[in-house]
Design an enzyme around this catalytic site. Structure first.
Site, PDB file in Angstrom:
ATOM      1  CB  CYS A  16      -4.856  -1.661 -29.214  1.00  0.00           C
ATOM      2  SG  CYS A  16      -5.539  -3.052 -28.515  1.00  0.00           S
ATOM      3  CG  ASN A  24       1.402  -2.852 -26.997  1.00  0.00           C
ATOM      4  OD1 ASN A  24       2.163  -1.787 -26.312  1.00  0.00           O
ATOM      5  ND2 ASN A  24       0.612  -2.523 -27.987  1.00  0.00           N
ATOM      6  CD  GLN A  26       3.246  -7.682 -25.855  1.00  0.00           C
ATOM      7  OE1 GLN A  26       3.900  -8.727 -26.272  1.00  0.00           O
ATOM      8  NE2 GLN A  26       1.820  -7.622 -26.325  1.00  0.00           N
ATOM      9  CB  SER A  76      -1.098 -10.625 -19.583  1.00  0.00           C
ATOM     10  OG  SER A  76      -2.296 -11.212 -20.489  1.00  0.00           O
ATOM     11  CB  THR A 117     -15.003 -17.013  -6.275  1.00  0.00           C
ATOM     12  OG1 THR A 117     -16.061 -16.434  -5.586  1.00  0.00           O
ATOM     13  CG2 THR A 117     -14.393 -18.290  -6.200  1.00  0.00           C
ATOM     14  CB  THR A 143      -6.959  -4.903 -19.364  1.00  0.00           C
ATOM     15  OG1 THR A 143      -6.242  -4.981 -20.857  1.00  0.00           O
ATOM     16  CG2 THR A 143      -7.786  -3.639 -19.652  1.00  0.00           C
TER      17      THR A 143
HETATM   18  N1  PLP Z   1      -0.350  -3.960 -21.813  1.00  0.00           N
HETATM   19  C1  PLP Z   1       0.298  -4.482 -22.908  1.00  0.00           C
HETATM   20  C2  PLP Z   1       1.867  -3.784 -23.335  1.00  0.00           C
HETATM   21  C3  PLP Z   1      -0.148  -5.370 -23.986  1.00  0.00           C
HETATM   22  O1  PLP Z   1       0.478  -5.697 -25.154  1.00  0.00           O
HETATM   23  C4  PLP Z   1      -1.450  -5.899 -23.674  1.00  0.00           C
HETATM   24  C5  PLP Z   1      -2.191  -6.909 -24.633  1.00  0.00           C
HETATM   25  O2  PLP Z   1      -2.925  -6.452 -25.085  1.00  0.00           O
HETATM   26  C6  PLP Z   1      -2.169  -5.499 -22.536  1.00  0.00           C
HETATM   27  C7  PLP Z   1      -1.505  -4.573 -21.700  1.00  0.00           C
HETATM   28  C8  PLP Z   1      -3.670  -5.930 -21.960  1.00  0.00           C
HETATM   29  O3  PLP Z   1      -3.422  -7.384 -21.434  1.00  0.00           O
HETATM   30  P1  PLP Z   1      -4.660  -8.375 -21.566  1.00  0.00           P
HETATM   31  O4  PLP Z   1      -4.832  -8.593 -23.084  1.00  0.00           O
HETATM   32  O5  PLP Z   1      -4.148  -9.538 -20.646  1.00  0.00           O
HETATM   33  O6  PLP Z   1      -5.777  -7.583 -20.919  1.00  0.00           O
END
Ligand code: PLP
Length: 395
Positions: A323, A153, A181, A201, A239, A70
């Site tokens: 989501c 996703n 993903q 991620s 940090t 994110t």
């Molecule tokens: N982008 C996609 C395509 C995702 O599936 C996700 C997961 O939820 C994210 C971004 C966000 O990643 P994170 O959970 O590390 O913030």
């Protein structure tokens, strides 16, 4: 329990935990400190950056460690668009696909709401793919950035990223891709992909939640979003999460099972579900999809009820809904693919990690048959009302 929700998150791999452990315990230094403990942490961070850069086919200085996908998406979309407009006020548009994760979509909407940008949404076809024609149709002289995800996703559709990035580049527009993903399943060479920024991620890959990175090509200017001591070359203050960076680098570089094995299992599972559940629809692209994702609609049910029934039978998966906590609204991704709202509400996503077995998927396919059957018969008995709890899909 059969865990088929790896697109939501994965457990930390043992090798990853072992690699990060020293930096949570004895080697706990702050990489900015000028003593031996700090220097050891700085060395570990530099090693993690080099390994991550190698996995992404870029230079270490092009890696910005973040708190996850994110944050990486926010930094790319807002950071690049704001820096470009500061250099040229005419660059006041961003183009995103209609199937982006909220981390990209909401970053673009923030630019619109607070900074007066225009957001151009690129439509997708019925499989969830962006075509070159669709991208070409939105590119304008004022486009500051294009952001199109590598793989979706919810339905697993993979985009033709290299072709789309080349088109944006031909128009002089930087191209960001959300590869959260895709990482671990698809080629991640940022040079071959031709992208200018790419988000990953850790927790989708066997590293802990709260670890991630953004690749930003050297020449692309980035307005930082988090200000402070100028860490990460001034692009992201704070940090550094040394253990998280080491974990991410380890997860990215550990040997993985060949994606082909999982793709074959996925295809077997898709075939068994389509054959066993009357009226089941596969969502997403039939072939251009992540090895790890099988997603369906089961018309005449609600995805949430099927989910609940499957959990009773020991299968953990996810509904295809938005989501957002507590939402059972039909998924905007499925609506963008032209799926009717009532059908979209019956979406269920199964996602696997690389350890999934054929036996697990056979059992899961049998459970799906039973679960959908019992939800449908309950629905008929109660006059078609929707049942089940409302729980959000973690994406
Ligand atoms: N982008 C996609 C395509 C995702 O599936 C996700 C997961 O939820 C994210 C971004 C966000 O990643 P994170 O959970 O590390 O913030």
């Amino acid at each position: 329990m059969i865990f088929l929700d790896a697109a939501a998150t994965t457990p930390v791999r043992r090798e990853v935990l072992e690699a990060m452990w020293p930096y949570l315990t004895g080697e706990f230094g702050n990489p900015s400190s000028h003593h031996s403990l700090g220097e050891a942490a700085a060395t570990a961070l530099a090693g993690a950056r080099t390994a991550t850069a190698k996995a992404l086919g870029c230079r270490p200085g092009e890696v910005v460690f973040t708190s996850g996908g994110t944050e990486a998406d926010n930094l790319a979309v807002k950071g690049i668009a704001l820096a470009r407009r500061a250099a040229d006020p005419r660059l006041d548009r961003v183009a995103i696909s209609a199937v982006e994760h909220p981390a990209v979509e909401e970053s673009a909407r923030y630019l619109e709401r607070v900074h007066g940008f225009a957001v151009d949404v690129i439509p997708v076809d019925r499989f969830g793919q962006v075509t070159e024609e669709a991208l070409a149709a939105v590119l304008q002289p004022g486009t500051a950035l294009v952001s199109i995800m590598y793989a979706n996703n919810e339905v697993g559709t993979v985009q033709p990223i290299a072709r789309l990035a080349a088109l944006a580049r031909a128009h002089g527009v930087p191209f960001h891709t959300d590869a959260v993903q895709a990482a671990g399943w698809l080629p991640m060479d940022t040079g071959a992909l031709g992208v200018d920024a790419l988000s990953i991620s850790g927790h989708k890959l066997g590293a802990p939640k709260g670890s991630g990175a953004l690749f930003v090509r050297g020449r692309v200017r980035l307005e930082p979003l988090v200000h402070g001591g100028g860490h990460e070359r001034g692009r992201r203050s704070g940090t550094e999460n040394v253990a998280g960076a080491v974990a991410l680098a380890t997860a990215l570089t550990l040997p993985r099972e060949p994606a082909g094995r999982v793709s074959a299992l996925r295809d077997g599972f898709i075939g068994a579900v389509l054959a066993g559940v009357p009226g089941a629809l596969l969502t997403g692209h039939p072939t251009e999809r992540l090895p790890s994702v099988a997603s369906f609609c089961f018309p005449g049910t609600s995805g949430e009820s099927v989910l609940l029934e499957l959990e009773r039978q020991g299968v953990i998966c996810s509904s295809g809904s938005a989501c957002a906590a507590g939402s059972d609204a039909p998924s905007p991704v499925l609506l963008a693919m032209g799926i009717e709202p009532e059908v979209a509400q019956s979406a269920v996503r199964f996602s696997f990690d690389s350890t999934v077995t054929a036996v697990q998927l056979q059992e899961a396919a049998a459970a799906v048959r039973t679960a959908v059957g019992s939800v449908r018969s309950l629905g008929e008995a109660s006059g078609g009302g929707r049942g089940g709890r409302s729980s959000a899909a973690a994406s």
